[in-house]
Design a protein around this motif. Structure first.
Motif, PDB file in Angstrom:
ATOM      1  N   GLY A 163      17.247  59.362  41.917  1.00 28.37           N
ATOM      2  CA  GLY A 163      17.446  59.216  43.351  1.00 28.37           C
ATOM      3  C   GLY A 163      17.396  60.545  44.078  1.00 28.37           C
ATOM      4  O   GLY A 163      17.819  61.575  43.543  1.00 28.37           O
ATOM      5  N   ARG A 165      19.175  61.629  46.396  1.00 27.30           N
ATOM      6  CA  ARG A 165      20.508  62.162  46.697  1.00 27.30           C
ATOM      7  C   ARG A 165      21.373  62.275  45.441  1.00 27.30           C
ATOM      8  O   ARG A 165      22.592  62.456  45.539  1.00 27.30           O
ATOM      9  N   ASP A 166      20.733  62.196  44.292  1.00 34.71           N
ATOM     10  CA  ASP A 166      21.467  62.321  43.024  1.00 34.71           C
ATOM     11  C   ASP A 166      22.109  63.705  42.947  1.00 34.71           C
ATOM     12  O   ASP A 166      21.458  64.719  43.204  1.00 34.71           O
ATOM     13  N   PRO A 188      14.804  56.746  47.182  1.00 33.07           N
ATOM     14  CA  PRO A 188      16.071  56.872  47.899  1.00 33.07           C
ATOM     15  C   PRO A 188      17.231  56.371  47.046  1.00 33.07           C
ATOM     16  O   PRO A 188      17.125  55.332  46.383  1.00 33.07           O
ATOM     17  N   GLY A 189      18.326  57.123  47.024  1.00 33.23           N
ATOM     18  CA  GLY A 189      19.491  56.668  46.284  1.00 33.23           C
ATOM     19  C   GLY A 189      20.273  57.804  45.675  1.00 33.23           C
ATOM     20  O   GLY A 189      19.853  58.964  45.684  1.00 33.23           O
ATOM     21  N   ASP A 190      21.436  57.446  45.147  1.00 32.34           N
ATOM     22  CA  ASP A 190      22.344  58.390  44.521  1.00 32.34           C
ATOM     23  C   ASP A 190      22.258  58.251  42.998  1.00 32.34           C
ATOM     24  O   ASP A 190      21.311  57.657  42.476  1.00 32.34           O
ATOM     25  N   HIS A 191      23.282  58.794  42.333  1.00 27.71           N
ATOM     26  CA  HIS A 191      23.379  58.657  40.881  1.00 27.71           C
ATOM     27  C   HIS A 191      24.098  57.341  40.577  1.00 27.71           C
ATOM     28  O   HIS A 191      25.204  57.292  40.041  1.00 27.71           O
ATOM     29  N   ASP A 192      23.422  56.244  40.955  1.00 30.36           N
ATOM     30  CA  ASP A 192      24.015  54.919  40.795  1.00 30.36           C
ATOM     31  C   ASP A 192      22.907  53.878  40.890  1.00 30.36           C
ATOM     32  O   ASP A 192      21.713  54.202  40.956  1.00 30.36           O
ATOM     33  N   TRP A 193      23.303  52.621  40.930  1.00 25.88           N
ATOM     34  CA  TRP A 193      22.333  51.536  40.887  1.00 25.88           C
ATOM     35  C   TRP A 193      21.455  51.470  42.125  1.00 25.88           C
ATOM     36  O   TRP A 193      20.425  50.792  42.119  1.00 25.88           O
ATOM     37  N   SER A 194      21.851  52.129  43.220  1.00 26.03           N
ATOM     38  CA  SER A 194      21.006  52.132  44.413  1.00 26.03           C
ATOM     39  C   SER A 194      19.634  52.723  44.113  1.00 26.03           C
ATOM     40  O   SER A 194      18.633  52.347  44.736  1.00 26.03           O
ATOM     41  N   ALA A 195      19.566  53.634  43.152  1.00 28.48           N
ATOM     42  CA  ALA A 195      18.288  54.200  42.707  1.00 28.48           C
ATOM     43  C   ALA A 195      17.847  53.612  41.377  1.00 28.48           C
ATOM     44  O   ALA A 195      16.651  53.374  41.161  1.00 28.48           O
ATOM     45  N   TRP A 196      18.789  53.371  40.470  1.00 31.87           N
ATOM     46  CA  TRP A 196      18.411  52.980  39.109  1.00 31.87           C
ATOM     47  C   TRP A 196      17.703  51.628  39.044  1.00 31.87           C
ATOM     48  O   TRP A 196      16.731  51.479  38.308  1.00 31.87           O
TER      49      TRP A 196
END
Length: 213
Positions: A163, A165-166, A188-196
């Protein structure tokens, strides 16, 4: 112990997908990884083992991965891929880079690349080719991974993404520069399921596996 999760469809290819730290195989089911594969009807079996690094050193985990999972899988499947999320991705990459076990491909979702002490030392040295790890540092699994990547094994098909924003994005960007990747997916996303989860969907749609017969 967290039981292993499986989706067995009678395929000739298998993906062993390793959970991240503090993640169970059930978290991967709940997030939709197994459902995304099932609804695509791809010729791929998916197994999420309950396998984590033992303490601060991953040597035991790597040995277990080869002896308990990869070696038996190679006797049953034509192709065996290895993947993982975060720390699971680091373990999968270490298995390939350290030539601990033979794999036919890698799926790396936000693979943890090590602490900033190690990655900053590589940058300060002028790059991975100039960086030298001491014998004492080689007890650190993060350091061992980068050391192995100085002389990587032959390339295999490989997917990697993270992501934008990871919090570990800088290290992952550095890692991607030293892997035989056709491209690194940054969504787009963080170190979480929003990207994974979107990255997993990209991997499944990349054409590595055909349809079930």
């Amino acid at each position: 112990m967290n039981p292993t999760e499986r989706l067995l469809q009678g395929a000739d290819s298998l993906l062993l997908m390793l959970p991240g730290a503090l993640m169970t195989p059930q978290h991967m089911v709940q997030a939709g990884l197994f459902n995304e594969l099932a609804k695509r009807r791809l010729a791929l079996d998916l197994v999420a083992p309950d396998l984590h690094a033992e303490g601060a050193d991953n040597r035991i985990a790597l040995r277990r991965l080869e002896d308990e999972w990869l070696a038996p899988a190679r006797s049953r499947y034509r192709r065996v891929w290895l993947g993982g999320i975060s720390r699971g991705g680091q373990l999968a990459l270490s298995c390939w880079a350290g030539q601990v076990g033979k794999v036919d491909g890698l799926c790396l979702l936000a693979p943890y690349s090590g602490g900033r002490i190690t990655t900053n030392a590589i940058v300060r040295a002028g790059g991975l080719a100039r960086w030298v790890a001491t014998d004492d540092q080689m007890s650190d699994p993060d350091v061992r991974l980068w050391h192995w990547l100085q002389s990587p094994p032959p390339a295999v098909p490989m997917f990697m993404g993270y992501g934008d924003r990871d919090r570990f994005a800088d290290g992952m960007s550095l890692l991607a520069q030293h892997l035989p990747l056709p491209r690194c997916e940054v969504l787009p996303g963080d170190h979480d399921w929003s990207a994974w989860l979107p990255l997993w969907q990209r991997f499944l749609d990349a054409g590595h596996f055909g349809p079930l017969a």
